[in-house]
Design a protein around this motif. Sequence first.
Motif, PDB file in Angstrom:
ATOM      1  N   ARG A  90    -110.303   3.467 -45.749  1.00 36.23           N
ATOM      2  CA  ARG A  90    -110.677   2.006 -45.964  1.00 36.23           C
ATOM      3  C   ARG A  90    -111.949   1.482 -46.638  1.00 36.23           C
ATOM      4  O   ARG A  90    -112.940   2.422 -46.549  1.00 36.23           O
ATOM      5  N   ARG A 122    -105.979  -4.644 -42.619  1.00 37.58           N
ATOM      6  CA  ARG A 122    -105.510  -4.340 -43.971  1.00 37.58           C
ATOM      7  C   ARG A 122    -104.246  -5.209 -44.370  1.00 37.58           C
ATOM      8  O   ARG A 122    -103.114  -5.244 -43.723  1.00 37.58           O
ATOM      9  N   ASN A 123    -104.364  -5.461 -45.634  1.00 39.88           N
ATOM     10  CA  ASN A 123    -103.126  -6.368 -46.166  1.00 39.88           C
ATOM     11  C   ASN A 123    -101.959  -5.417 -46.234  1.00 39.88           C
ATOM     12  O   ASN A 123    -102.235  -4.129 -46.897  1.00 39.88           O
ATOM     13  N   PRO A 124    -100.807  -5.715 -46.479  1.00 40.85           N
ATOM     14  CA  PRO A 124     -99.730  -5.067 -46.951  1.00 40.85           C
ATOM     15  C   PRO A 124     -99.856  -4.582 -48.392  1.00 40.85           C
ATOM     16  O   PRO A 124    -100.202  -5.289 -49.253  1.00 40.85           O
ATOM     17  N   ARG A 125     -99.285  -3.572 -48.515  1.00 41.04           N
ATOM     18  CA  ARG A 125     -99.129  -2.992 -49.933  1.00 41.04           C
ATOM     19  C   ARG A 125     -97.738  -3.226 -50.671  1.00 41.04           C
ATOM     20  O   ARG A 125     -96.744  -3.210 -49.850  1.00 41.04           O
TER      21      ARG A 125
END
Length: 203
Positions: free
Chosen positions: A25, A190-193
């Motif tokens: 991260r 964390r944003n989705p990928r």
Amino acid sequence: MTTMAPENLLPLDETAQDLLFREARTANSFTAEPVTDEQLRAIYDLVKWAPTAMNAQPLRVVAVRSPEARERLVPLMAEGNRAKVAAAPLTLIVAADEDFHEHLPTTFPHREGVREAMAANPGRPAMARFNASIQLGYLIVGIRAAGLAAGPMAGFDAAAVEREFLGDGALRAIAVVNVGKPGPDAFFARNPRLGYEQVVTTV
């Protein structure tokens, strides 16, 4: 026909995959544990093998360690990045050397006069930035491989950083990267990928 799980298609073991990618991260805070010169050298000696056009090596790095240098850098950062830089054990100014061609081999297979041709190439600055950006990506992965966290930032006054730290030559600042062991609450959510089907098109 049996379809193998994706993780079984990768020679890198899952622990290393997590360290370098899945669990890695961007850190926004760090502990006070120092990052040594030996660690930084080991990271560079690993990532210097990054692929670049013509094996060009435009990446240049200024390691900001001293309190005096840090005091000069902090005001040049965007407001939201100043506290991060002030507290990080090591901050790297990452730059692209527009005169990278001076370090190219004098001859390439089947290509003579490469240095001279590149010196006259108006696209050389863009090539320097593009290839240094590739090297920057590898540098971040190398920092992770050393068991450290990276906090890359683009929020800074590039022209001022160049004047203060890079001189009046051919170096152009492309990123500032904090390095160290992650501190408390170091990571944002964390944003989705995007999924494979959203990204990859086969023709």
